[in-house]
Scaffold this active site. Structure first.
Site, PDB file in Angstrom:
ATOM      1  N   GLY A  68       8.857  10.444  17.156  1.00  0.00           N
ATOM      2  CA  GLY A  68       7.802  11.088  16.378  1.00  0.00           C
ATOM      3  C   GLY A  68       6.661  10.146  16.052  1.00  0.00           C
ATOM      4  N   ASP A  91      14.771  11.523  22.339  1.00  0.00           N
ATOM      5  CA  ASP A  91      14.530  12.619  21.392  1.00  0.00           C
ATOM      6  C   ASP A  91      15.183  13.871  21.935  1.00  0.00           C
ATOM      7  OD1 ASP A  91      12.074  12.923  19.052  1.00  0.00           O
ATOM      8  OD2 ASP A  91      12.989  14.767  19.812  1.00  0.00           O
ATOM      9  N   THR A 146      13.277  13.445   8.096  1.00  0.00           N
ATOM     10  CA  THR A 146      14.094  13.618   6.889  1.00  0.00           C
ATOM     11  C   THR A 146      13.295  14.469   5.898  1.00  0.00           C
ATOM     12  OG1 THR A 146      13.181  11.507   6.124  1.00  0.00           O
ATOM     13  CG2 THR A 146      15.372  11.446   7.099  1.00  0.00           C
ATOM     14  N   LEU A 163      10.656   4.317  -1.023  1.00  0.00           N
ATOM     15  CA  LEU A 163      10.308   5.464  -1.874  1.00  0.00           C
ATOM     16  C   LEU A 163       9.314   5.024  -2.949  1.00  0.00           C
ATOM     17  CD1 LEU A 163      13.771   7.231  -2.440  1.00  0.00           C
ATOM     18  CD2 LEU A 163      12.022   7.767  -0.745  1.00  0.00           C
ATOM     19  N   ASN A 179       5.649   4.497  -1.642  1.00  0.00           N
ATOM     20  CA  ASN A 179       4.897   5.746  -1.499  1.00  0.00           C
ATOM     21  C   ASN A 179       4.593   6.365  -2.863  1.00  0.00           C
ATOM     22  OD1 ASN A 179       4.540   5.627   1.201  1.00  0.00           O
ATOM     23  ND2 ASN A 179       6.019   7.227   1.735  1.00  0.00           N
ATOM     24  N   PHE A 226       4.069   4.767  -5.678  1.00  0.00           N
ATOM     25  CA  PHE A 226       2.959   4.017  -6.296  1.00  0.00           C
ATOM     26  C   PHE A 226       1.618   4.382  -5.650  1.00  0.00           C
ATOM     27  CE2 PHE A 226       4.285   0.219  -9.003  1.00  0.00           C
ATOM     28  CZ  PHE A 226       5.494   0.777  -9.373  1.00  0.00           C
ATOM     29  N   CYS A 275       4.731  12.699   3.928  1.00  0.00           N
ATOM     30  CA  CYS A 275       5.659  11.844   3.183  1.00  0.00           C
ATOM     31  C   CYS A 275       5.473  11.733   1.675  1.00  0.00           C
ATOM     32  CB  CYS A 275       5.667  10.453   3.792  1.00  0.00           C
ATOM     33  SG  CYS A 275       6.370  10.494   5.449  1.00  0.00           S
TER      34      CYS A 275
END
Ligand code: NAI
Ligand code: UGA
EC number: 1.1.1.22
Length: 458
Positions: A13, A36, A91, A220, A223, A225, A275
């Protein structure tokens, strides 16, 4: 030809493709294979029309493909033939069952783990490249270590920090590479193997190592922040509009403090992309899981402000255009969630389009790279939507232009011509503050930027 290392990536991806192309480019001594389950995607990677648009990516892939970079649908063979395996599958946020709308959907992740287990006959280093909830490595290890054939698996975390539109540069010259491992002898040995790969082109001091949970969590938090900065300045943009302060001036003054820093303070219609929202929701879900409800509320407010900002944009349009949009034609300049990508996942333009259609407006969409994705996103909406390549043609006869994406080309258009061809009174809503507001105003438009005084002729 004998290669020094054989590296596999599962998931071709936005992350898997560019990341592995960069490894192949920087390390001609390694063979890199990307697999893939989506045959169409693999066919595109093997063609001259890559599945994603990313500046510099075509050249990167052309220089490496079929030399030491290979794309294939044969996942099982890939696992058998490689002992270093990156997993970069999607995800997304779970849409069903417990945690729906919040937690990460780990089904693709878990399927991959089981597939690795079933097809491994030699020791493997399995690297989490996907963004995952903290402590996923433990679940991965549990699945992998159910094996009765004695194959050894070491799980590492190596989250990706590239941003779309600048992916190639981000990969070539990253701020940091993060590698999390178990602090056992085997864990540290696996970690060193991965450090060695990146050290081919990334300065050692930029390769950060940590324990595996810190690494998972850091992704996590990074992203969260970043998104928090956007929500912070967007919240202030609303106050600017009430007080005649100018958000660009405020951001400049605030960002000049080196403790705060000047980047990522552009007020906008809100953040999009696959995201930010998903990773914050994931963080919020984790906090609630551990009973940290106040912490969860704090981070959730970043998303609330983002939703508020998108809705505020539509309400401002409605208020400025005499409280009705019914039958009016609105042209959206840009549909991608940011410039220099064709990606429209979670783009604020999707929300704005839906809301405009609810108000019975007609929407004309133009974007240099994202029209195909826009068509897919809006396939099931009720109402009139047109997709037009040329921005002048798209804006012809429209009551308003709304800038959704900060493509530089929109700042360089001939606004005198656009005004001539617009319905009057003509409006511009600049959701990215990229236009020369004064110039647009002088040619006749009523101009509504974000977080700045509007320039109107009435
Ligand atoms: N898009 C971005 O800019 C960034 C994404 N990430 C993270 O990286 C991960 C991947 O993101 P993207 O590349 O954007 O997703 P994507 O949706 O573009 O690519 C994921 C690919 O994995 C494939 N896949 C799913 N299950 C598979 C399986 N069992 N076997 C083989 N292939 C399988 C899918 O067909 C798809 O092509 C996510 O966890 C995301 O949060 C991290 C940093 C940046
Ligand atoms: O995990 C991920 O997927 C990636 O998410 C972001 O990258 P990306 O979403 O590609 O793009 P950003 O440049 O971060 O922009 C995100 C959104 O925020 C918006 N934004 C950004 C900056 C700003 O000042 N104002 C603003 O509205 C952008 O227009 C865009 O809609 C992070 O920047 C990456 O480090 C991370 O790897």
């Amino acid at each position: 030809m004998e290669f020094e290392k054989n590296i596999l990536c599962i998931g071709a991806g936005y992350v898997g493709g560019p990341t592995m192309a960069m490894i192949a480019r920087q390390c001609p001594q390694y063979k890199v294979t990307i697999v893939d389950i989506n045959p169409e995607r693999i066919a595109q990677w093997n063609s001259n029309d890559l599945p994603i648009y990313e500046p510099g990516l075509d050249e990167l892939v052309k220089a490496t493909r079929n030399r030491n970079l290979f794309f294939s649908t044969d996942v099982e063979r890939g696992i058998r033939e490689n002992d270093i395996i990156f997993v970069s599958v999607n995800t997304p946020t779970k849409t069903f069952g417990t945690g729906a709308g919040m937690a990460a959907d780990l089904q693709y992740w878990e399927k991959t783990a089981r597939q690795i287990l079933q097809n491994s006959t030699s020791p493997k280093i399995v690297i989490e490249k996907s963004t995952l909830p903290v402590r996923t490595a433990q679940a991965m290890e549990r699945i992998l270590n159910t094996s009765r054939n004695g194959v050894r698996f070491d799980v590492l975390s190596n989250p990706e920090f590239l941003a779309e539109g600048t992916a190639v540069n981000d990969l070539k010259d990253p701020d940091r590479v993060l590698i999390g491992s178990r602090e056992t002898e085997d864990g540290l040995k696996a970690r060193d193997t991965l450090v060695e790969i990146f050290a081919n082109w990334v300065p050692r001091e930029k390769i950060i190592t940590s324990n595996i949970w810190s690494s998972e969590l850091s992704k996590l938090v990074s992203n969260a922040f970043l998104a928090q900065r956007v929500s912070s300045i967007n919240a202030i943009s609303a106050l600017c509009e009430k007080t005649e302060a100018d958000v660009t001036e405020v951001a400049r003054a605030v960002g000049a403090d080196s403790r705060i820093g000047s980047r990522f303070l552009n007020a906008s219609i809100g953040f999009g992309g696959s995201c930010f929202k998903k990773d914050i929701l994931n963080l919020v879900y984790l906090c609630r899981h551990y009973g940290l409800n106040d912490v969860a509320d704090y981070w959730e407010s970043v998303i609330k402000i983002n939703n508020y900002q998108q809705e505020r944009f539509v309400r401002n349009m409605l208020a400025a255009m005499f409280n009705t949009l019914a039958g009016k034609r609105i042209c959206l300049f840009g549909f991608a969630f940011k410039a220099n990508t064709g990606d429209t996942r979670e783009s604020p333009a999707i929300y704005v389009t839906r809301r405009l259609l609810e108000e019975h407006a007609e929407v004309v969409i133009t974007d240099p790279k994202a029209l195909n994705n826009a068509r897919i996103d809006l396939a099931n909406v009720q109402g009139k939507v047109l997709f037009v390549d040329d921005p002048y043609e798209a804006a012809m006869g429209c009551h308003a232009i709304a800038v959704m994406t900060e493509w530089p080309l929109y700042a360089d258009l001939d606004y005198e011509r656009l005004y001539r061809d617009a319905e009057k009174p003509a409006f511009i809503f600049d959701g990215r503050n990229i236009l020369d507001s004064r110039r647009c105003f002088e040619v006749g438009f009523n101009v509504f930027p974000i977080g700045k005084p509007a320039l109107t002729h009435f």
